[in-house]
Design an enzyme around this catalytic site. Structure first.
Site, short mmCIF file in Angstrom:
data_model
loop_
_atom_site.label_atom_id
_atom_site.label_comp_id
_atom_site.label_asym_id
_atom_site.label_seq_id
_atom_site.Cartn_x
_atom_site.Cartn_y
_atom_site.Cartn_z
N HIS A 62 1.00 -1.01 0.06
CA HIS A 62 -0.04 0.04 0.13
C HIS A 62 0.74 1.15 -0.05
O HIS A 62 1.59 1.59 0.77
CB HIS A 62 -0.97 -0.09 1.33
CG HIS A 62 -1.93 -1.28 1.27
ND1 HIS A 62 -3.15 -1.24 0.54
CD2 HIS A 62 -1.73 -2.38 1.80
CE1 HIS A 62 -3.81 -2.56 0.71
NE2 HIS A 62 -2.86 -3.08 1.55
N ASN A 278 -5.14 -6.89 9.15
CA ASN A 278 -6.34 -7.80 8.66
C ASN A 278 -5.98 -8.54 7.52
O ASN A 278 -5.32 -7.94 6.68
CB ASN A 278 -7.63 -6.70 7.96
CG ASN A 278 -8.80 -7.47 7.72
OD1 ASN A 278 -9.03 -8.51 7.75
ND2 ASN A 278 -9.64 -6.66 6.96
N ASP A 305 2.01 -7.10 2.45
CA ASP A 305 0.99 -6.38 2.78
C ASP A 305 1.21 -4.98 3.80
O ASP A 305 0.65 -4.75 4.60
CB ASP A 305 -0.15 -6.92 3.74
CG ASP A 305 -1.35 -6.22 3.74
OD1 ASP A 305 -1.78 -5.43 3.02
OD2 ASP A 305 -2.41 -7.00 4.72
O1 DOR Z 1 -4.30 -4.92 7.62
C1 DOR Z 1 -4.63 -4.38 6.44
N1 DOR Z 1 -4.56 -3.15 6.17
N2 DOR Z 1 -5.28 -5.26 5.73
C2 DOR Z 1 -5.53 -4.98 4.49
O2 DOR Z 1 -5.99 -5.87 3.82
C3 DOR Z 1 -5.73 -3.56 4.21
C4 DOR Z 1 -4.71 -2.73 4.67
C5 DOR Z 1 -4.82 -1.43 4.41
O3 DOR Z 1 -4.94 -0.80 3.39
O4 DOR Z 1 -4.45 -0.73 5.73
#
Ligand code: DOR
Length: 424
Positions: A62, A278, A305
């Protein structure tokens, strides 16, 4: 410009060879892999006691850009990437605005190119605004160069719409990166549903939240023929399902994140949101199944992630803070320490899961150390020990549960297109 990476052990997952050799790079391309010859070069990187591996490829990052630059930008994210040995990253589309059309894809790609750090490939959202109501402009985004579609951060709960998206992915020959989470089953949960978290009086997320959607998506992949890649698998049954599906010839691959193969819900420190992500940290049984799944090559990929959030957001406590932790700058060392050193993976498997397999899944001509190929490389010292300190991160996000953890394995240099973009 001639670059020589000298005295390393070259790991090439392309033909599964490991050899002591020097790698000579000319104008961005691996020109020669030689041993015992004296070669002149403009620049030399000393790789003594190090592995020279294909640059790592993170399929799950991200970058938060556009729209959430207080958490991360393309620039800080890519600096973090090369610090972690990653030469290519796939950026997830849950930004503001959501990446659901070619303009936003182009914005990220152009910004990435101008940085001259790691390659960035932007994934396109499955639905407009990630609202789960209508498909995004998948065709337009394919033309703009997306390597995959993903609704990451959530699942498309409408199975008919998702099936349509898979049919399009099949048509355009790109994989679907699936975040598996039945939002109705989550029911306000913030951590895993188990005895430990019950004692903490925190609402739980059961394994079924992930498993029912993983099962659904595998069935849709069978029906449509699309290539399905399960993101951040956290449960023991996800491993079983991937194994079963593969045996049936369904096109399914799967990734595991370091936090899920290392930590359990028992590691959660009182109200510390750096343990909130998550899917959540599960139980010992799940962790062991994920490790075994990686060892047996049922699970193909290690992805991070990488999910940066601000200190203020993560300081709000487990109930209120957003889900997610950073991972780009810790993944290689954690993999070496917890999987290679403990005998779960060979170094070759590490290179496969962190580079070769992601390249194959994404259809990239990367993930190998071979003459004639682009020089995206990492020089990795497997024996260097240090303690993880978030102050050393280039990422804006310092949210990690691994601060203070002693690890073994250090990125000494990262080379992208023949340019040394990070050196210790
Ligand atoms: O922990 C998470 N954060 N899981 C995800 O799937 C999305 C991510 C986020 O964009 O912060």
């Amino acid at each position: 410009m001639l670059l020589l990476i000298k005295n390393g052990t070259v790991i090439n997952p392309g033909d599964k060879t490991e050899q002591k050799a020097d790698v000579l790079v000319e104008d961005g391309i691996i020109k020669k892999i030689v041993s015992g010859q004296s070669v002149k070069a403009d620049r030399v990187v000393d790789a003594s006691d190090c592995y020279v591996m294909p640059g790592f490829i993170d399929m799950h990052v991200h970058l938060r850009d556009p729209g959430m630059e207080e958490k991360e930008t393309v620039e800080t994210g890519l600096k973090a990437a090369v610090h972690g040995g990653f030469t290519t990253v796939v950026a997830m589309p849950n930004t503001k605005p959501v990446v659901d059309n070619a303009d936003v894809v182009n914005y990220v790609h152009n910004k990435g190119k101008n940085m001259g750090l790691a390659h960035v490939l932007q994934a396109g959202a499955v639905t407009k605004g990630q609202r789960g109501e209508a498909l995004s402009d998948i065709e337009g985004m394919v033309e703009a160069g997306i390597p995959a579609i993903s609704e990451d951060g959530k699942s498309v709960m409408n199975a008919q719409l998702y099936r349509e998206a898979m049919t399009l992915a099949m048509k355009y020959d790109i994989p679907v990166l699936a975040h598996c989470e039945d939002i109705n089953l989550v029911n306000g949960g913030v951590v895993n549903a188990d005895e430990t978290t019950e004692k903490m009086r925190l609402k739980g997320i059961s394994n079924s939240v992930e498993d029912v959607i993983a099962a659904r998506d595998i069935m849709l992949a069978r029906e449509t023929g699309a290539a399905l890649h399960l993101c951040h698998c956290s449960t023991k049954d996800s491993v079983k399902m991937v194994e079963m599906a593969r045996k049936e010839g369904i096109r399914v691959t799967a990734e595991v994140c370091p936090h899920h193969f290392i930590l359990t819900s028992s590691d959660i420190r009182e109200n510390d949101a750096n343990y909130k992500m998550n899917p959540p940290l599960r139980t010992k049984e799940d962790v062991e199944a994920l490790r075994e799944g990686l060892k047996k090559d049922i699970m193909d990929v290690i992805a991070t992630d990488h999910a940066p959030h601000t200190a203020i957001e993560k300081g709000m406590g487990i109930r209120r803070a957003p889900f997610g932790i950073v991972g780009l700058e810790t993944a290689a060392a954690l993999t070496m320490t917890e999987l290679v050193d403990k005998g779960y993976l060979t170094v070759m498997q590490m290179a496969e899961k962190m580079s070769y397999n992601p390249a194959k899944i994404l259809g990239l001509e990367k993930g190998v150390v071979e003459e004639g190929k682009e020089a995206d490389l990492v020089v990795f010292h497997p024996g260097r020990e240090y303690t993880i300190n978030p102050d050393d991160f280039y990422s804006r996000g310092k949210n990690t549960p691994f601060a203070g953890k002693k690890v073994k394995g250090m990125v000494m240099a990262t080379i992208v297109g023949g340019r040394v973009v990070y050196e210790k």
